[in-house]
Motif scaffolding. Structure first.
Motif, PDB file in Angstrom:
ATOM      1  N   ARG A 169       2.296   0.581  -4.675  1.00 38.83           N
ATOM      2  CA  ARG A 169       1.097   1.065  -4.022  1.00 38.83           C
ATOM      3  C   ARG A 169       0.782   2.468  -4.516  1.00 38.83           C
ATOM      4  O   ARG A 169       1.695   3.278  -4.733  1.00 38.83           O
ATOM      5  N   ASP A 171      -1.764   5.682  -3.527  1.00 42.00           N
ATOM      6  CA  ASP A 171      -2.730   6.275  -2.609  1.00 42.00           C
ATOM      7  C   ASP A 171      -3.353   7.502  -3.265  1.00 42.00           C
ATOM      8  O   ASP A 171      -2.633   8.355  -3.810  1.00 42.00           O
ATOM      9  N   PRO A 195      -9.164   8.401   1.829  1.00 40.70           N
ATOM     10  CA  PRO A 195      -8.251   8.003   0.749  1.00 40.70           C
ATOM     11  C   PRO A 195      -8.475   6.563   0.287  1.00 40.70           C
ATOM     12  O   PRO A 195      -8.885   5.704   1.064  1.00 40.70           O
ATOM     13  N   SER A 197      -6.480   3.312  -1.355  1.00 35.59           N
ATOM     14  CA  SER A 197      -5.146   2.741  -1.521  1.00 35.59           C
ATOM     15  C   SER A 197      -5.251   1.520  -2.428  1.00 35.59           C
ATOM     16  O   SER A 197      -6.079   0.639  -2.198  1.00 35.59           O
ATOM     17  N   LYS A 199      -2.911  -1.468  -3.770  1.00 39.41           N
ATOM     18  CA  LYS A 199      -1.617  -2.088  -3.477  1.00 39.41           C
ATOM     19  C   LYS A 199      -1.468  -3.407  -4.219  1.00 39.41           C
ATOM     20  O   LYS A 199      -2.356  -4.256  -4.194  1.00 39.41           O
TER      21      LYS A 199
END
Length: 210
Positions: A169, A171, A195, A197, A199
């Motif tokens: 992941r 971020d 933010p 992300s 993943k």
């Protein structure tokens, strides 16, 4: 290629399951007509210069015949910083139980793949090794022009500005407006979309293979 896809469809069909990259935007308010808060990529997602180049390519290919559009893309990419004015990012890489934070970096691009050993943009080996994350630190225009050949040959790891990482992941925090591309589709992210992300999710999508 088209020929390989054609053979898969007409030939003996077998399947396998492949993973994906789930991209979650920080803003849940879509009232302004922005991108969905959840998107997916099945190869590579990236922010920065290469996403900007995707936008130029999609635009110029529609209006310029043959291969001439590539020259316009090369010229247009030189004005990336003037058009985008990229802001510093904070990038946190998660792998297993721990994480690594890269703070206040102003990268030219951040590339995240479903896995390592992946190509994009006409088979450019942007992730030539087992690592699935490539971060290119800020480079001047002359440096970008001089290093272009290394990217096409998968040798950009020779550059001091390049770092490769393995992560399940990623971020990203950023206070500016910046382009994001997911498998060749361009999305402009606003400060409120962070933010972000990205993943890697387990193999779940069934695809044809040979």
């Amino acid at each position: 290629t088209f020929g390989e896809a054609y053979e898969l469809i007409l030939g003996g069909q077998s399947t396998k399951r492949t993973g994906a990259l789930a991209v979650t935007l920080g803003s849940g308010d879509r009232s302004r007509g922005g991108p969905p808060a959840q998107r997916y990529s099945f190869n590579i997602g990236s922010l920065g210069l290469d996403a900007y180049i995707v936008g130029l390519t999609n635009r110029f290919k529609r209006i310029i015949p043959g291969e001439a559009y590539k020259l316009m893309v090369d010229l247009g990419s030189l004005f990336y910083e003037q058009r985008v004015r990229p802001k510093p990012m904070t990038i946190r890489l998660w792998n297993g139980g721990g994480s690594t934070c890269i703070d206040s970096i102003n990268p030219s691009m951040v590339v995240v793949g479903v896995s390592g050993r992946r190509t994009y943009g006409g088979h450019m080996p942007v992730l030539p090794g087992d690592e699935n994350v490539c971060i290119i630190d800020h480079m001047s225009i002359p440096e970008k022009v001089a290093s272009k050949k290394l990217f096409y040959e998968g040798r950009h790891g020779e550059l001091a500005e390049t770092s490769f990482h393995s992560a399940t992941r990623v971020d990203i925090e950023c206070a500016g407006r910046i382009p994001l591309q997911l498998d060749g589709e361009l999305v402009w992210l606003e400060p409120e979309d962070f933010p972000v992300s990205m993943k890697v999710i387990e193999p779940a999508i069934k695809v044809l293979h040979h």
